[in-house]
Design a protein around this motif. Structure first.
Motif, PDB file in Angstrom:
ATOM      1  N   LEU A 185      -6.223  -0.502  -6.373  1.00 51.87           N
ATOM      2  CA  LEU A 185      -5.426  -1.515  -5.671  1.00 51.87           C
ATOM      3  C   LEU A 185      -5.267  -1.177  -4.190  1.00 51.87           C
ATOM      4  CD1 LEU A 185      -2.643  -2.379  -8.261  1.00 51.87           C
ATOM      5  CD2 LEU A 185      -4.406  -3.899  -7.382  1.00 51.87           C
ATOM      6  N   ILE A 186      -5.066   0.095  -3.883  1.00 46.59           N
ATOM      7  CA  ILE A 186      -4.945   0.499  -2.481  1.00 46.59           C
ATOM      8  C   ILE A 186      -6.240   0.213  -1.739  1.00 46.59           C
ATOM      9  CG2 ILE A 186      -4.720   2.513  -0.969  1.00 46.59           C
ATOM     10  CD1 ILE A 186      -2.719   3.638  -3.027  1.00 46.59           C
ATOM     11  N   ILE A 187      -7.377   0.521  -2.359  1.00 47.39           N
ATOM     12  CA  ILE A 187      -8.672   0.249  -1.726  1.00 47.39           C
ATOM     13  C   ILE A 187      -8.856  -1.249  -1.527  1.00 47.39           C
ATOM     14  CG2 ILE A 187     -11.169   0.334  -2.084  1.00 47.39           C
ATOM     15  CD1 ILE A 187     -10.688   3.068  -3.477  1.00 47.39           C
ATOM     16  N   ALA A 188      -8.535  -2.036  -2.551  1.00 48.99           N
ATOM     17  CA  ALA A 188      -8.687  -3.490  -2.443  1.00 48.99           C
ATOM     18  C   ALA A 188      -7.784  -4.067  -1.350  1.00 48.99           C
ATOM     19  CB  ALA A 188      -8.388  -4.144  -3.784  1.00 48.99           C
ATOM     20  N   LEU A 189      -6.545  -3.607  -1.294  1.00 50.50           N
ATOM     21  CA  LEU A 189      -5.636  -4.103  -0.254  1.00 50.50           C
ATOM     22  C   LEU A 189      -6.110  -3.691   1.139  1.00 50.50           C
ATOM     23  CD1 LEU A 189      -2.181  -3.520  -1.973  1.00 50.50           C
ATOM     24  CD2 LEU A 189      -3.260  -5.716  -1.455  1.00 50.50           C
ATOM     25  N   SER A 190      -6.655  -2.499   1.271  1.00 51.94           N
ATOM     26  CA  SER A 190      -7.163  -2.047   2.575  1.00 51.94           C
ATOM     27  C   SER A 190      -8.359  -2.888   3.019  1.00 51.94           C
ATOM     28  CB  SER A 190      -7.552  -0.579   2.512  1.00 51.94           C
ATOM     29  OG  SER A 190      -6.434   0.217   2.232  1.00 51.94           O
ATOM     30  N   SER A 223       1.044   4.076  -2.881  1.00 48.45           N
ATOM     31  CA  SER A 223       0.774   5.479  -2.543  1.00 48.45           C
ATOM     32  C   SER A 223       1.909   6.384  -3.008  1.00 48.45           C
ATOM     33  CB  SER A 223       0.571   5.646  -1.043  1.00 48.45           C
ATOM     34  OG  SER A 223      -0.552   4.922  -0.620  1.00 48.45           O
ATOM     35  N   LEU A 224       3.147   5.946  -2.819  1.00 49.38           N
ATOM     36  CA  LEU A 224       4.290   6.730  -3.285  1.00 49.38           C
ATOM     37  C   LEU A 224       4.324   6.789  -4.813  1.00 49.38           C
ATOM     38  CD1 LEU A 224       7.046   5.543  -0.790  1.00 49.38           C
ATOM     39  CD2 LEU A 224       5.837   7.743  -0.817  1.00 49.38           C
ATOM     40  N   LEU A 225       3.918   5.704  -5.461  1.00 49.37           N
ATOM     41  CA  LEU A 225       3.854   5.685  -6.918  1.00 49.37           C
ATOM     42  C   LEU A 225       2.825   6.690  -7.423  1.00 49.37           C
ATOM     43  CD1 LEU A 225       4.693   4.187  -9.578  1.00 49.37           C
ATOM     44  CD2 LEU A 225       2.714   2.742  -9.192  1.00 49.37           C
ATOM     45  N   LYS A 226       1.689   6.766  -6.727  1.00 46.79           N
ATOM     46  CA  LYS A 226       0.655   7.734  -7.109  1.00 46.79           C
ATOM     47  C   LYS A 226       1.134   9.164  -6.917  1.00 46.79           C
ATOM     48  CE  LYS A 226      -3.314   7.804  -5.429  1.00 46.79           C
ATOM     49  NZ  LYS A 226      -4.513   7.731  -4.637  1.00 46.79           N
ATOM     50  N   ALA A 227       1.951   9.410  -5.918  1.00 46.31           N
ATOM     51  CA  ALA A 227       2.400  10.758  -5.590  1.00 46.31           C
ATOM     52  C   ALA A 227       3.595  11.202  -6.431  1.00 46.31           C
ATOM     53  CB  ALA A 227       2.755  10.844  -4.114  1.00 46.31           C
ATOM     54  N   ALA A 228       4.188  10.295  -7.197  1.00 44.93           N
ATOM     55  CA  ALA A 228       5.367  10.653  -8.004  1.00 44.93           C
ATOM     56  C   ALA A 228       4.975  11.636  -9.106  1.00 44.93           C
ATOM     57  CB  ALA A 228       5.969   9.392  -8.614  1.00 44.93           C
ATOM     58  N   GLU A 229       5.944  12.458  -9.502  1.00 43.63           N
ATOM     59  CA  GLU A 229       5.672  13.482 -10.506  1.00 43.63           C
ATOM     60  C   GLU A 229       5.308  12.890 -11.865  1.00 43.63           C
ATOM     61  OE1 GLU A 229       8.396  16.686 -10.972  1.00 43.63           O
ATOM     62  OE2 GLU A 229       8.763  16.791  -8.816  1.00 43.63           O
ATOM     63  N   PHE A 230       5.973  11.814 -12.264  1.00 40.02           N
ATOM     64  CA  PHE A 230       5.690  11.243 -13.574  1.00 40.02           C
ATOM     65  C   PHE A 230       4.290  10.643 -13.656  1.00 40.02           C
ATOM     66  CE2 PHE A 230       7.160   7.512 -11.319  1.00 40.02           C
ATOM     67  CZ  PHE A 230       6.338   6.506 -11.797  1.00 40.02           C
ATOM     68  N   ALA A 231       3.714  10.286 -12.500  1.00 34.41           N
ATOM     69  CA  ALA A 231       2.401   9.656 -12.491  1.00 34.41           C
ATOM     70  C   ALA A 231       1.269  10.652 -12.691  1.00 34.41           C
ATOM     71  CB  ALA A 231       2.193   8.896 -11.182  1.00 34.41           C
ATOM     72  N   GLU A 232       1.547  11.945 -12.526  1.00 38.54           N
ATOM     73  CA  GLU A 232       0.499  12.946 -12.677  1.00 38.54           C
ATOM     74  C   GLU A 232      -0.051  12.994 -14.088  1.00 38.54           C
ATOM     75  OE1 GLU A 232       1.973  16.675 -11.303  1.00 38.54           O
ATOM     76  OE2 GLU A 232       2.302  15.944  -9.273  1.00 38.54           O
ATOM     77  N   SER A 233       0.778  12.699 -15.076  1.00 39.99           N
ATOM     78  CA  SER A 233       0.330  12.753 -16.470  1.00 39.99           C
ATOM     79  C   SER A 233      -0.292  11.439 -16.927  1.00 39.99           C
ATOM     80  CB  SER A 233       1.497  13.122 -17.378  1.00 39.99           C
ATOM     81  OG  SER A 233       2.500  12.130 -17.285  1.00 39.99           O
ATOM     82  N   ILE A 234      -0.184  10.395 -16.129  1.00 43.92           N
ATOM     83  CA  ILE A 234      -0.714   9.078 -16.508  1.00 43.92           C
ATOM     84  C   ILE A 234      -1.930   8.786 -15.637  1.00 43.92           C
ATOM     85  CG2 ILE A 234      -0.168   6.655 -16.865  1.00 43.92           C
ATOM     86  CD1 ILE A 234       2.801   7.462 -16.760  1.00 43.92           C
ATOM     87  N   ARG A 235      -3.096   9.228 -16.079  1.00 47.53           N
ATOM     88  CA  ARG A 235      -4.328   9.064 -15.298  1.00 47.53           C
ATOM     89  C   ARG A 235      -4.691   7.599 -15.031  1.00 47.53           C
ATOM     90  NH1 ARG A 235      -5.394  12.493 -11.874  1.00 47.53           N
ATOM     91  NH2 ARG A 235      -6.010  14.518 -12.572  1.00 47.53           N
ATOM     92  N   PRO A 236      -4.596   6.700 -16.026  1.00 45.98           N
ATOM     93  CA  PRO A 236      -4.954   5.300 -15.741  1.00 45.98           C
ATOM     94  C   PRO A 236      -4.107   4.677 -14.632  1.00 45.98           C
ATOM     95  CG  PRO A 236      -4.868   5.654 -18.100  1.00 45.98           C
ATOM     96  CD  PRO A 236      -4.341   6.898 -17.456  1.00 45.98           C
ATOM     97  N   GLU A 246       0.830  -1.214   0.000  1.00 42.16           N
ATOM     98  CA  GLU A 246       0.000   0.000   0.000  1.00 42.16           C
ATOM     99  C   GLU A 246       0.861   1.259   0.000  1.00 42.16           C
ATOM    100  OE1 GLU A 246      -4.074  -1.292   2.323  1.00 42.16           O
ATOM    101  OE2 GLU A 246      -2.381  -0.593   3.489  1.00 42.16           O
ATOM    102  N   VAL A 247       1.916   1.257   0.784  1.00 38.42           N
ATOM    103  CA  VAL A 247       2.804   2.426   0.848  1.00 38.42           C
ATOM    104  C   VAL A 247       3.498   2.634  -0.491  1.00 38.42           C
ATOM    105  CG1 VAL A 247       4.916   3.329   1.915  1.00 38.42           C
ATOM    106  CG2 VAL A 247       3.117   2.337   3.335  1.00 38.42           C
ATOM    107  N   ILE A 248       3.968   1.567  -1.112  1.00 42.53           N
ATOM    108  CA  ILE A 248       4.636   1.684  -2.409  1.00 42.53           C
ATOM    109  C   ILE A 248       3.662   2.221  -3.457  1.00 42.53           C
ATOM    110  CG2 ILE A 248       5.632   0.332  -4.309  1.00 42.53           C
ATOM    111  CD1 ILE A 248       6.975  -1.402  -2.137  1.00 42.53           C
TER     112      ILE A 248
END
Length: 136
Positions: free
Chosen positions: A53-58, A32-45, A28-30
């Motif tokens: 995945l975070i919701i499912a794991l929670s 979350s960090l992947l979502k917060a990365a700068e390169f991920a802002e342009s990749i909506r999917p 979950e932490v990984i």
């Protein structure tokens, strides 16, 4: 009748459960960090998949804690349902209330926008004062 485990088997089961919870938490932490990365802002999917995945794991983590550490897995089915059904209804209510609140907010924004509109007077609309007749 329930099967009772020896002390060593119980300790091994607890450590296995804690290891599983730790692995899920690290995943979950990984994510979350992947979502917060700068390169991920342009990749909506990527953000949507990571969020799901975070919701499912929670949800899985909550299920495992309730099943194993709260001993709900070892109870009769009726007792488990008396805990599970209100929880599902609470989740449904939260989703419904957030959805309704969002619809209310959008409606309110429309009303505020329409209140700010200024209607043009007759001269701004291209009419002379002679052409304007008001109904009596």
């Amino acid at each position: 009748m329930a099967q009772h485990l020896s002390y060593e088997e119980s300790v091994r089961g607890v450590w296995k459960g804690l290891g599983l919870l730790a692995a899920v938490t690290v995943a979950e932490v990984i994510l979350s960090l992947l979502k917060a990365a700068e390169f991920a802002e342009s990749i909506r999917p990527l953000i949507y998949v990571a969020s799901l995945l975070i919701i499912a794991l929670s949800v899985y983590k909550a299920y495992f804690i309730i099943y194993e550490f709260m001993h709900m897995g070892y109870e009769v089915k009726g007792l488990a349902m008396t805990v599970l059904l209100p929880t599902m209804l609470l989740l449904w209510a939260l989703i419904a209330f957030f959805n309704e609140g969002d619809a209310w907010r959008k409606s309110r924004e429309k009303v505020l926008y329409k209140d700010q509109l200024v209607l043009p007077n007759s001269t701004e609309a291209g009419l002379s004062d002679d052409e304007v007749t008001l109904p009596e």
